[in-house]
Scaffold this motif. Structure first.
Motif, PDB file in Angstrom:
ATOM      1  N   LEU A   1      53.025  30.009  26.482  1.00 43.08           N
ATOM      2  CA  LEU A   1      51.958  29.683  27.394  1.00 43.08           C
ATOM      3  C   LEU A   1      51.878  30.745  28.594  1.00 43.08           C
ATOM      4  N   LEU A   2      53.012  30.779  29.350  1.00 44.19           N
ATOM      5  CA  LEU A   2      53.335  31.569  30.439  1.00 44.19           C
ATOM      6  C   LEU A   2      52.895  33.112  30.039  1.00 44.19           C
ATOM      7  N   VAL A   3      53.338  33.514  28.669  1.00 44.06           N
ATOM      8  CA  VAL A   3      53.272  34.788  28.415  1.00 44.06           C
ATOM      9  C   VAL A   3      51.541  35.093  28.160  1.00 44.06           C
ATOM     10  N   VAL A   4      51.027  34.146  27.570  1.00 46.49           N
ATOM     11  CA  VAL A   4      49.547  34.205  27.246  1.00 46.49           C
ATOM     12  C   VAL A   4      48.705  34.211  28.490  1.00 46.49           C
ATOM     13  N   LEU A   5      49.201  33.493  29.502  1.00 48.48           N
ATOM     14  CA  LEU A   5      48.307  33.539  30.593  1.00 48.48           C
ATOM     15  C   LEU A   5      48.557  34.921  31.432  1.00 48.48           C
ATOM     16  N   LEU A   6      49.860  35.342  31.482  1.00 40.80           N
ATOM     17  CA  LEU A   6      49.947  36.772  32.145  1.00 40.80           C
ATOM     18  C   LEU A   6      49.252  37.820  31.326  1.00 40.80           C
ATOM     19  N   LEU A   7      49.397  37.695  29.817  1.00 39.61           N
ATOM     20  CA  LEU A   7      48.705  38.651  29.503  1.00 39.61           C
ATOM     21  C   LEU A   7      47.117  38.704  29.400  1.00 39.61           C
ATOM     22  N   SER A   8      46.616  37.459  29.361  1.00 41.17           N
ATOM     23  CA  SER A   8      45.283  37.339  29.897  1.00 41.17           C
ATOM     24  C   SER A   8      44.776  37.803  31.223  1.00 41.17           C
ATOM     25  N   LEU A   9      45.537  37.676  32.324  1.00 39.22           N
ATOM     26  CA  LEU A   9      45.435  38.041  33.653  1.00 39.22           C
ATOM     27  C   LEU A   9      45.468  39.727  33.738  1.00 39.22           C
ATOM     28  N   VAL A  10      46.378  40.322  32.916  1.00 39.01           N
ATOM     29  CA  VAL A  10      46.631  41.640  32.832  1.00 39.01           C
ATOM     30  C   VAL A  10      45.172  42.242  32.254  1.00 39.01           C
ATOM     31  N   PHE A  11      44.938  41.775  31.138  1.00 35.57           N
ATOM     32  CA  PHE A  11      43.427  42.279  30.538  1.00 35.57           C
ATOM     33  C   PHE A  11      42.343  41.985  31.158  1.00 35.57           C
ATOM     34  N   PHE A  12      42.523  40.702  32.119  1.00 36.33           N
ATOM     35  CA  PHE A  12      41.191  40.689  32.915  1.00 36.33           C
ATOM     36  C   PHE A  12      41.327  41.661  33.804  1.00 36.33           C
ATOM     37  N   VAL A  13      42.198  42.050  34.623  1.00 34.77           N
ATOM     38  CA  VAL A  13      42.211  42.936  35.684  1.00 34.77           C
ATOM     39  C   VAL A  13      42.072  44.526  35.157  1.00 34.77           C
ATOM     40  N   ILE A  14      42.565  44.785  34.185  1.00 33.57           N
ATOM     41  CA  ILE A  14      42.219  45.950  33.321  1.00 33.57           C
ATOM     42  C   ILE A  14      40.758  46.126  33.205  1.00 33.57           C
ATOM     43  N   TYR A  15      40.228  44.923  32.485  1.00 32.17           N
ATOM     44  CA  TYR A  15      38.662  45.016  32.337  1.00 32.17           C
ATOM     45  C   TYR A  15      37.865  45.236  33.434  1.00 32.17           C
ATOM     46  N   ILE A  16      38.313  44.334  34.592  1.00 29.51           N
ATOM     47  CA  ILE A  16      37.434  44.317  35.842  1.00 29.51           C
ATOM     48  C   ILE A  16      37.636  45.880  36.447  1.00 29.51           C
ATOM     49  N   THR A  17      38.965  46.593  36.328  1.00 33.88           N
ATOM     50  CA  THR A  17      39.062  47.841  36.999  1.00 33.88           C
ATOM     51  C   THR A  17      38.438  48.993  36.086  1.00 33.88           C
ATOM     52  N   LEU A  18      38.185  48.837  34.857  1.00 30.10           N
ATOM     53  CA  LEU A  18      37.506  49.860  33.929  1.00 30.10           C
ATOM     54  C   LEU A  18      35.953  49.558  34.512  1.00 30.10           C
ATOM     55  N   SER A  19      35.472  48.455  34.690  1.00 32.25           N
ATOM     56  CA  SER A  19      34.153  48.140  34.608  1.00 32.25           C
ATOM     57  C   SER A  19      33.690  48.086  36.152  1.00 32.25           C
ATOM     58  N   ASP A  20      34.530  48.566  37.165  1.00 31.43           N
ATOM     59  CA  ASP A  20      34.186  48.654  38.521  1.00 31.43           C
ATOM     60  C   ASP A  20      33.008  49.680  38.823  1.00 31.43           C
ATOM     61  N   TYR A  21      32.040  49.089  39.592  1.00 26.96           N
ATOM     62  CA  TYR A  21      30.948  49.997  40.039  1.00 26.96           C
ATOM     63  C   TYR A  21      31.322  50.988  41.062  1.00 26.96           C
ATOM     64  N   LYS A  22      31.332  52.376  40.540  1.00 30.44           N
ATOM     65  CA  LYS A  22      31.817  53.239  41.460  1.00 30.44           C
ATOM     66  C   LYS A  22      30.819  54.147  41.595  1.00 30.44           C
ATOM     67  N   PRO A  23      29.742  54.287  42.751  1.00 30.04           N
ATOM     68  CA  PRO A  23      28.817  55.168  43.124  1.00 30.04           C
ATOM     69  C   PRO A  23      29.074  56.077  43.740  1.00 30.04           C
ATOM     70  N   PRO A  24      28.500  57.407  43.695  1.00 31.73           N
ATOM     71  CA  PRO A  24      28.856  58.600  44.272  1.00 31.73           C
ATOM     72  C   PRO A  24      28.372  58.348  45.763  1.00 31.73           C
ATOM     73  N   LYS A  25      28.949  58.998  46.502  1.00 33.36           N
ATOM     74  CA  LYS A  25      28.679  59.012  48.161  1.00 33.36           C
ATOM     75  C   LYS A  25      27.322  59.316  48.599  1.00 33.36           C
ATOM     76  N   GLN A  26      26.575  59.879  47.549  1.00 32.66           N
ATOM     77  CA  GLN A  26      25.043  60.026  47.616  1.00 32.66           C
ATOM     78  C   GLN A  26      24.467  60.036  46.476  1.00 32.66           C
ATOM     79  N   LEU A  27      23.251  58.888  46.328  1.00 31.06           N
ATOM     80  CA  LEU A  27      22.794  58.545  45.002  1.00 31.06           C
ATOM     81  C   LEU A  27      21.218  58.531  45.366  1.00 31.06           C
ATOM     82  N   ALA A  28      20.351  59.478  44.675  1.00 34.74           N
ATOM     83  CA  ALA A  28      19.224  59.570  44.630  1.00 34.74           C
ATOM     84  C   ALA A  28      18.526  58.223  43.922  1.00 34.74           C
TER      85      ALA A  28
END
Length: 353
Positions: free
Chosen positions: A11-38
């Motif tokens: 259960l602990l392994v599953v929770l830790l893996l879920s947390l890792v995958f969640f952080v990876i998903y949020i990191t990859l989907s992070d909104y990264k606008p440029p300094k200037q955007l028309a």
């Protein structure tokens, strides 16, 4: 006992893996606008829109995504609630739309407008505002896009997609999103707003210069003066650059700091004043620039508990700054007693010199 320990380990392994995958998903989907955007604006089918009158009205209002009316507190600010019931959320937003339709400034500067969020039951508030204020031209900039905000654990905020909008009678000749620097470290920054301001430019019939309006929403919960100075330097440099080029500059919005030397006047319209933890530096801008605010009523209230006039701390976070070639005729906080938002709208009337 071994089976129980084995189960708990898995259960602990599953929770830790879920947390890792969640952080990876949020990191990859992070909104990264440029300094200037028309920013996309409505296409013009006729001649260039030109402002032909020198006296203008602007209203800035952080509508609090129609979720922070008088009955609400908020967990980020010491309360316990995340969002209102759906019926109350709809009531707040109906009232906001009604106010927007009744008021008739030349420009609206709005902050915290949701387009698809769990906290506002997936209502596209921008679409509804555009319908209500048609045929005003709308410019929108995302500043909060997170697939899932996991706090508070007991009732997560979930998906958030929101931003800022500038609406005007005339179509802007330019609309640009300027990003503020990230002032939180990973992974905290993944779940926070990507702060910015919107610059819109309008042609004038009576001046060789343009009218440049900046709609800003500065960082909250950041008390490091060095970090805030980095953020303010971005908008300051644009303000000075545009004025040096001969343009009329007006910047307004939710600055999340008291204006320089702010003190309330009189009874503060019956509200209890509480200074913000952050004060704007009076030396931020050169001589001739004017901080424009109304000391007679608050623009923001504390969300640690539901609103009761005279009990909640209130202050001034929403105001304007104008360049030396802009004359201030009137500034007024429209005190709505925080019925439908934790902010009050602020009306500015100016004359372009």
């Amino acid at each position: 006992m071994k089976r129980i320990l084995k189960f708990m380990l898995w259960l602990l392994v599953v929770l830790l893996l879920s947390l890792v995958f969640f952080v990876i998903y949020i990191t990859l989907s992070d909104y990264k606008p440029p300094k200037q955007l028309a920013l996309k604006t409505q296409e013009s089918k006729g001649p260039v829109d030109v402002i032909d009158h020198d006296t203008l009205d602007l209203i800035t209002w952080n509508i609090g995504y129609g979720g922070l009316g008088a009955e609400m507190d908020f967990f980020y600010d010491g309360g316990s609630k995340v969002r209102p019931e759906q019926e109350l959320s709809a009531k707040y937003f109906r009232d906001i739309i009604s106010f927007l339709k009744k008021a008739s400034p030349d420009f609206w500067l709005l902050q915290e407008v949701d387009v698809r969020s769990k906290r506002t039951f997936e209502v596209n508030q921008l679409h509804e505002i555009e319908k209500a204020l048609h045929p005003k031209h709308a410019v929108f900039a995302l500043n909060y896009q997170v697939p899932f905000v996991p706090v508070p654990i007991s009732s997560p905020m979930g998906r958030v997609k929101a931003g800022m909008a500038t609406l005007s009678e005339k179509q802007p000749q330019e609309a640009t999103r300027y990003a503020y620097p990230l002032i939180a470290s990973w992974p905290q920054r993944l779940f926070l707003l990507d702060r910015c301001f919107i610059l819109t430019r309008y042609a004038l019939s009576f001046s060789s210069g343009d009218l440049v309006i900046m709609n800003t929403h500065n960082s909250a919960y950041v008390y490091d003066s060095a970090l805030r100075a980095r953020e303010l330097e971005i908008i300051k440099s644009q303000m000075l650059e545009q004025y040096a080029a001969g343009h009329h500059v007006i910047a307004g919005g939710d600055w999340n700091a008291n204006p320089p030397g702010f003190e309330p006047s009189g009874t503060f319209n019956g509200h209890r004043f509480e200074p913000s933890r952050v004060q704007m530096d009076p030396n931020l801008l050169p001589e001739g620039w004017t901080w424009v605010y109304d000391p007679n009523a608050p623009t923001n209230r504390n969300n640690d508990k539901a609103y009761q006039k005279g009990l909640n701390g209130t202050t001034c976070l929403d105001y304007f700054v104008v360049s030396p070639n802009v004359e201030v005729i009137d500034i007024r906080t429209i005190d709505l007693d925080f019925r439908d938002s934790d902010h009050n709208p602020v009306l500015l009337r100016v004359k372009l010199k």
